[in-house]
Design a protein around this motif. Structure first.
Motif, PDB file in Angstrom:
ATOM      1  N   ILE A  94       0.837  -1.200   0.000  1.00 35.25           N
ATOM      2  CA  ILE A  94       0.000   0.000   0.000  1.00 35.25           C
ATOM      3  C   ILE A  94       0.870   1.249   0.000  1.00 35.25           C
ATOM      4  N   ALA A  95       1.918   1.249   0.814  1.00 39.79           N
ATOM      5  CA  ALA A  95       2.818   2.396   0.868  1.00 39.79           C
ATOM      6  C   ALA A  95       3.491   2.618  -0.485  1.00 39.79           C
ATOM      7  N   ALA A  96       3.920   1.535  -1.138  1.00 40.35           N
ATOM      8  CA  ALA A  96       4.562   1.657  -2.450  1.00 40.35           C
ATOM      9  C   ALA A  96       3.576   2.186  -3.486  1.00 40.35           C
ATOM     10  N   LEU A  97       2.341   1.720  -3.426  1.00 38.54           N
ATOM     11  CA  LEU A  97       1.332   2.187  -4.379  1.00 38.54           C
ATOM     12  C   LEU A  97       0.991   3.657  -4.163  1.00 38.54           C
ATOM     13  N   LYS A  98       0.925   4.078  -2.911  1.00 35.49           N
ATOM     14  CA  LYS A  98       0.656   5.493  -2.626  1.00 35.49           C
ATOM     15  C   LYS A  98       1.782   6.370  -3.170  1.00 35.49           C
ATOM     16  N   LYS A  99       3.000   5.893  -3.011  1.00 37.06           N
ATOM     17  CA  LYS A  99       4.155   6.633  -3.521  1.00 37.06           C
ATOM     18  C   LYS A  99       4.089   6.754  -5.041  1.00 37.06           C
ATOM     19  N   GLU A 100       3.718   5.648  -5.696  1.00 39.51           N
ATOM     20  CA  GLU A 100       3.617   5.664  -7.156  1.00 39.51           C
ATOM     21  C   GLU A 100       2.486   6.583  -7.621  1.00 39.51           C
ATOM     22  N   VAL A 101       1.353   6.578  -6.925  1.00 38.66           N
ATOM     23  CA  VAL A 101       0.235   7.462  -7.264  1.00 38.66           C
ATOM     24  C   VAL A 101       0.672   8.922  -7.171  1.00 38.66           C
ATOM     25  N   ALA A 102       1.399   9.264  -6.117  1.00 36.66           N
ATOM     26  CA  ALA A 102       1.869  10.639  -5.952  1.00 36.66           C
ATOM     27  C   ALA A 102       2.810  11.027  -7.097  1.00 36.66           C
ATOM     28  N   ARG A 103       3.689  10.107  -7.489  1.00 38.87           N
ATOM     29  CA  ARG A 103       4.614  10.378  -8.597  1.00 38.87           C
ATOM     30  C   ARG A 103       3.858  10.566  -9.902  1.00 38.87           C
ATOM     31  N   LEU A 104       2.871   9.708 -10.154  1.00 41.56           N
ATOM     32  CA  LEU A 104       2.090   9.810 -11.383  1.00 41.56           C
ATOM     33  C   LEU A 104       1.266  11.092 -11.428  1.00 41.56           C
ATOM     34  N   LYS A 105       0.722  11.515 -10.285  1.00 37.38           N
ATOM     35  CA  LYS A 105      -0.024  12.779 -10.246  1.00 37.38           C
ATOM     36  C   LYS A 105       0.894  13.950 -10.557  1.00 37.38           C
ATOM     37  N   ALA A 106       2.113  13.910 -10.022  1.00 35.49           N
ATOM     38  CA  ALA A 106       3.068  14.979 -10.299  1.00 35.49           C
ATOM     39  C   ALA A 106       3.405  15.019 -11.790  1.00 35.49           C
ATOM     40  N   GLU A 107       3.623  13.851 -12.399  1.00 34.91           N
ATOM     41  CA  GLU A 107       3.907  13.790 -13.835  1.00 34.91           C
ATOM     42  C   GLU A 107       2.736  14.331 -14.639  1.00 34.91           C
ATOM     43  N   ARG A 108       1.529  13.954 -14.254  1.00 34.94           N
ATOM     44  CA  ARG A 108       0.332  14.417 -14.946  1.00 34.94           C
ATOM     45  C   ARG A 108       0.231  15.941 -14.882  1.00 34.94           C
ATOM     46  N   ASP A 109       0.466  16.497 -13.699  1.00 40.55           N
ATOM     47  CA  ASP A 109       0.380  17.947 -13.536  1.00 40.55           C
ATOM     48  C   ASP A 109       1.415  18.664 -14.397  1.00 40.55           C
ATOM     49  N   ILE A 110       2.615  18.116 -14.484  1.00 42.02           N
ATOM     50  CA  ILE A 110       3.662  18.708 -15.320  1.00 42.02           C
ATOM     51  C   ILE A 110       3.230  18.672 -16.791  1.00 42.02           C
ATOM     52  N   LEU A 111       2.674  17.543 -17.235  1.00 41.27           N
ATOM     53  CA  LEU A 111       2.231  17.429 -18.624  1.00 41.27           C
ATOM     54  C   LEU A 111       1.082  18.386 -18.930  1.00 41.27           C
ATOM     55  N   LYS A 112       0.171  18.574 -17.974  1.00 40.44           N
ATOM     56  CA  LYS A 112      -0.928  19.532 -18.166  1.00 40.44           C
ATOM     57  C   LYS A 112      -0.380  20.937 -18.350  1.00 40.44           C
ATOM     58  N   LYS A 113       0.574  21.309 -17.516  1.00 48.18           N
ATOM     59  CA  LYS A 113       1.159  22.643 -17.610  1.00 48.18           C
ATOM     60  C   LYS A 113       1.910  22.821 -18.929  1.00 48.18           C
ATOM     61  N   ALA A 114       2.629  21.787 -19.350  1.00 51.97           N
ATOM     62  CA  ALA A 114       3.363  21.856 -20.612  1.00 51.97           C
ATOM     63  C   ALA A 114       2.387  21.978 -21.779  1.00 51.97           C
ATOM     64  N   ALA A 115       1.312  21.216 -21.758  1.00 58.02           N
ATOM     65  CA  ALA A 115       0.316  21.277 -22.832  1.00 58.02           C
ATOM     66  C   ALA A 115      -0.315  22.666 -22.889  1.00 58.02           C
ATOM     67  N   ALA A 116      -0.630  23.236 -21.724  1.00 55.28           N
ATOM     68  CA  ALA A 116      -1.212  24.580 -21.683  1.00 55.28           C
ATOM     69  C   ALA A 116      -0.208  25.606 -22.209  1.00 55.28           C
ATOM     70  N   PHE A 117       1.043  25.447 -21.858  1.00 60.22           N
ATOM     71  CA  PHE A 117       2.086  26.377 -22.304  1.00 60.22           C
ATOM     72  C   PHE A 117       2.212  26.343 -23.829  1.00 60.22           C
ATOM     73  N   PHE A 118       2.299  25.146 -24.389  1.00 64.18           N
ATOM     74  CA  PHE A 118       2.464  25.009 -25.848  1.00 64.18           C
ATOM     75  C   PHE A 118       1.205  25.422 -26.595  1.00 64.18           C
ATOM     76  N   ALA A 119       0.039  25.240 -25.987  1.00 66.24           N
ATOM     77  CA  ALA A 119      -1.206  25.680 -26.616  1.00 66.24           C
ATOM     78  C   ALA A 119      -1.231  27.189 -26.741  1.00 66.24           C
ATOM     79  N   ARG A 120      -0.723  27.892 -25.730  1.00 75.07           N
ATOM     80  CA  ARG A 120      -0.648  29.353 -25.774  1.00 75.07           C
ATOM     81  C   ARG A 120       0.376  29.823 -26.801  1.00 75.07           C
ATOM     82  N   GLU A 121       1.480  29.112 -26.891  1.00 75.40           N
ATOM     83  CA  GLU A 121       2.552  29.495 -27.823  1.00 75.40           C
ATOM     84  C   GLU A 121       2.105  29.367 -29.269  1.00 75.40           C
ATOM     85  N   SER A 122       1.277  28.370 -29.575  1.00 71.28           N
ATOM     86  CA  SER A 122       0.897  28.113 -30.964  1.00 71.28           C
ATOM     87  C   SER A 122      -0.236  29.034 -31.436  1.00 71.28           C
ATOM     88  N   THR A 123      -0.882  29.744 -30.533  1.00 65.46           N
ATOM     89  CA  THR A 123      -1.971  30.629 -30.953  1.00 65.46           C
ATOM     90  C   THR A 123      -1.528  32.007 -31.276  1.00 65.46           C
TER      91      THR A 123
END
Length: 95
Positions: free
Chosen positions: A66-95
């Motif tokens: 359970i502890a290992a899975l919680k750690k992995e979930v936190a890592r995946l959420k952080a990766e997701r948030d970074i990708l969301k920010k990158a997608a938003a950044f590039f969407a603004r740049e292309s307009t």
């Protein structure tokens, strides 16, 4: 304040009842432990003798997983948030 008991103490308390024939009530009086506590120790030891009373930073295998899975979930959420920010950044740049 909550008292802590070592694994050895718990094993010896359970042995008093199981191997030496001392009643649970008498063992509790002798050891100054609540009856519910001693019965829980007996149940834990019966269910999983190898992993009973982990203590001192050791976890049961389920808790470790359970502890290992919680750690992995936190890592995946952080990766997701970074990708969301990158997608938003590039969407603004292309307009």
């Amino acid at each position: 304040m909550r008292r802590k008991f070592s694994r050895e103490f718990k094993l010896e308390a359970v042995k008093l009842v199981r191997e030496r024939g001392v009643s649970v009530a008498q063992a509790c009086r002798d050891l100054d432990v609540a009856e519910s506590v001693l019965r829980r120790w007996m149940r834990e030891l019966a269910e999983a003798p190898a992993s009973a009373f982990p203590g001192h930073g050791q976890m049961r295998s389920e808790q470790a997983e359970i502890a290992a899975l919680k750690k992995e979930v936190a890592r995946l959420k952080a990766e997701r948030d970074i990708l969301k920010k990158a997608a938003a950044f590039f969407a603004r740049e292309s307009t």
